[in-house]
Design a protein around this motif. Structure first.
Motif, PDB file in Angstrom:
ATOM      1  N   LYS A 178       2.356  -1.881   9.943  1.00  0.00           N
ATOM      2  CA  LYS A 178       2.965  -1.860   8.658  1.00  0.00           C
ATOM      3  C   LYS A 178       4.447  -1.300   8.972  1.00  0.00           C
ATOM      4  CE  LYS A 178       0.269   0.972   6.590  1.00  0.00           C
ATOM      5  NZ  LYS A 178      -0.276   2.154   5.384  1.00  0.00           N
ATOM      6  N   GLU A 212       8.317  -6.039   0.210  1.00  0.00           N
ATOM      7  CA  GLU A 212       8.675  -4.793  -0.001  1.00  0.00           C
ATOM      8  C   GLU A 212       9.375  -4.279   1.199  1.00  0.00           C
ATOM      9  OE1 GLU A 212       5.421  -4.486  -3.352  1.00  0.00           O
ATOM     10  OE2 GLU A 212       5.972  -5.629  -1.403  1.00  0.00           O
ATOM     11  N   ARG A 230      13.119   4.522  -1.045  1.00  0.00           N
ATOM     12  CA  ARG A 230      12.203   3.663  -1.792  1.00  0.00           C
ATOM     13  C   ARG A 230      11.013   3.065  -0.993  1.00  0.00           C
ATOM     14  NH1 ARG A 230      17.528   1.278  -3.106  1.00  0.00           N
ATOM     15  NH2 ARG A 230      18.224   1.975  -5.234  1.00  0.00           N
ATOM     16  N   GLU A 233       8.388   5.832  -0.897  1.00  0.00           N
ATOM     17  CA  GLU A 233       7.814   6.176  -2.227  1.00  0.00           C
ATOM     18  C   GLU A 233       6.741   5.264  -2.494  1.00  0.00           C
ATOM     19  OE1 GLU A 233      11.152   6.235  -4.554  1.00  0.00           O
ATOM     20  OE2 GLU A 233      11.674   8.334  -4.000  1.00  0.00           O
ATOM     21  N   LEU A 234       6.412   4.062  -1.746  1.00  0.00           N
ATOM     22  CA  LEU A 234       5.554   3.225  -2.233  1.00  0.00           C
ATOM     23  C   LEU A 234       4.207   3.832  -1.665  1.00  0.00           C
ATOM     24  CD1 LEU A 234       6.941   0.039   0.145  1.00  0.00           C
ATOM     25  CD2 LEU A 234       7.075   0.530  -2.411  1.00  0.00           C
ATOM     26  N   PRO A 235       3.091   3.321  -2.371  1.00  0.00           N
ATOM     27  CA  PRO A 235       1.912   3.729  -2.178  1.00  0.00           C
ATOM     28  C   PRO A 235       1.346   3.705  -0.772  1.00  0.00           C
ATOM     29  CG  PRO A 235       1.861   2.003  -4.043  1.00  0.00           C
ATOM     30  CD  PRO A 235       3.277   2.066  -3.322  1.00  0.00           C
ATOM     31  N   LYS A 236       0.499   4.725  -0.579  1.00  0.00           N
ATOM     32  CA  LYS A 236       0.238   5.025   0.741  1.00  0.00           C
ATOM     33  C   LYS A 236      -0.313   3.566   1.626  1.00  0.00           C
ATOM     34  CE  LYS A 236      -2.303   8.033   3.843  1.00  0.00           C
ATOM     35  NZ  LYS A 236      -3.288   9.258   4.055  1.00  0.00           N
ATOM     36  N   ASP A 237      -1.176   2.656   1.038  1.00  0.00           N
ATOM     37  CA  ASP A 237      -1.410   1.494   1.611  1.00  0.00           C
ATOM     38  C   ASP A 237      -0.525   0.540   1.767  1.00  0.00           C
ATOM     39  OD1 ASP A 237      -1.155   1.034  -1.347  1.00  0.00           O
ATOM     40  OD2 ASP A 237      -2.433  -0.344  -1.053  1.00  0.00           O
ATOM     41  N   LYS A 238       0.596   0.760   1.107  1.00  0.00           N
ATOM     42  CA  LYS A 238       1.788  -0.003   1.166  1.00  0.00           C
ATOM     43  C   LYS A 238       3.045   0.511   2.288  1.00  0.00           C
ATOM     44  CE  LYS A 238       1.192  -2.956  -2.811  1.00  0.00           C
ATOM     45  NZ  LYS A 238       1.908  -3.585  -4.100  1.00  0.00           N
ATOM     46  N   ARG A 239       3.090   1.871   2.226  1.00  0.00           N
ATOM     47  CA  ARG A 239       4.024   2.420   2.954  1.00  0.00           C
ATOM     48  C   ARG A 239       4.036   2.200   4.365  1.00  0.00           C
ATOM     49  NH1 ARG A 239       2.756   8.198   2.467  1.00  0.00           N
ATOM     50  NH2 ARG A 239       2.842   7.844   0.306  1.00  0.00           N
TER      51      ARG A 239
END
Length: 336
Positions: A178, A212, A230, A233-239
């Motif tokens: 990621k 994102e 920002r 602050e994304l959800p853990k699966d997208k951070r």
């Protein structure tokens, strides 16, 4: 190429009035003068007498046009230009555009006026291509340094695609999937090619890139700080667990954002920059970064421009791409 008749038609005045304005030989009402000057600007008109004079004039002055005078990237490049020019008896003036659309035509008015003999441009956006192409057709000596829009023009630049690829590939080799890429100025070829390198590495690794993960940090501290906040602050699966910033200054903003979120660099967020500015190697920073050959870019660009100014019949278009180097430091978890 536009003529005096074209200017007169656009401004709705006589050709004589246009001549009076260009040569400043007679009084012209402010209202008519404004219309003529606006038409000249809109049509990018250069008086033939001026153009003829520039082809033989030797002002021994070079104008270096840079994107952001406050960016620490440019001092080494400017120093190289000045030192190289001085050896040949030339002086260098510096003009700043802040990488804003429409600023380049204003900045290079000195060339049209004949006060400088040639240009080294480091700030060409894709939107500037038509303007630069017209100047080339008119015979003006121009070399692009650190910029490479899609046009047939002398260019000296670094391998930005490879830089983006190596940065992303290094993070992939460290186990990251990621990975965000914080982009720079819109319409910039540098931004586009570095982003393509990053995307290619991610594609070869079989990793999907979320929308994102491609925010615009403009390579500056404050904007990069905000965009990194920002991202974190994304959800853990997208951070993202790793971030590449298009500039070292922006990377510092990302590092501070992680710190203010209570995260550790590199344990929670690995960070890579571009340029290898002196700040990157500070003991308190130790930023992994892609080193740009700034001095050599300035040197090679100036040498090529002087060649063109000395030999106006030289119609070759040289495009030089210099290698980059990934400098591994502690912000990605790498240790000596």
């Amino acid at each position: 190429m536009p003529t005096i008749k074209d200017i007169a038609k656009r401004a709705n005045v006589s050709t004589a009035t246009v001549s009076y304005v260009i040569n400043n030989t007679r009084y012209v009402s402010p209202e008519k003068r404004e219309r003529v000057e606006r038409a000249i600007k809109e049509l990018n008109y250069v008086p033939n007498a001026v153009a003829r004079g520039l082809r033989v004039r030797r002002s021994k002055v070079i104008s270096l046009i840079i994107a952001d005078i406050a960016n620490p990237f440019y001092p080494d490049l400017a120093k190289a230009c000045e030192e190289t020019a001085k050896k040949e008896g030339y002086t260098v003036t510096i003009m700043n555009t802040n990488d804003e659309q429409g600023s380049l035509p204003k900045a290079i008015s000195q060339l049209r006026e004949g006060t400088v003999e040639g240009l080294i441009v480091t700030t060409a956006l894709n939107t500037d291509v038509p303007f630069l192409e017209q100047l080339l057709q008119e015979g003006y000596p121009i070399v692009l340094a650190h910029r490479c829009p899609e046009m047939d023009i002398d260019t000296v630049m670094a391998d930005n695609f490879q830089g983006g690829f190596e940065a992303a590939n290094h993070l992939i080799e460290l186990g990251h999937a990621k990975i965000a890429f914080m982009r720079g100025v819109q319409h910039s070829p540098i931004d586009a090619t570095r982003t393509l390198g990053y995307k290619k590495a991610m594609e070869l690794a079989g990793f999907h890139i979320l929308e994102e993960w491609l925010p615009t940090g403009l390579a500056n501290y404050e904007k990069s700080y905000q965009e990194c906040m920002r991202l974190l602050e994304l959800p853990k699966d997208k951070r993202p667990t790793a971030l590449i910033n298009i500039g070292d200054i922006g990377a510092l903003g990302a590092i501070d954002a992680a710190s203010d979120k209570g995260l550790s660099v590199p344990d929670d967020l690995a960070v890579i920059g571009f340029d290898d500015l002196f700040l990157a190697n500070l003991r308190s920073v130790q930023l992994t970064t892609v080193r740009m050959p700034r001095f050599e870019i300035g040197q090679r660009a100036t040498e090529r421009l002087i060649e063109k100014m000395k030999n106006r019949t030289d119609s070759r278009k040289l495009q030089v791409t210099l290698p980059v180097e990934l400098i591994k430091r502690k912000t990605c978890g790498w240790k000596k």
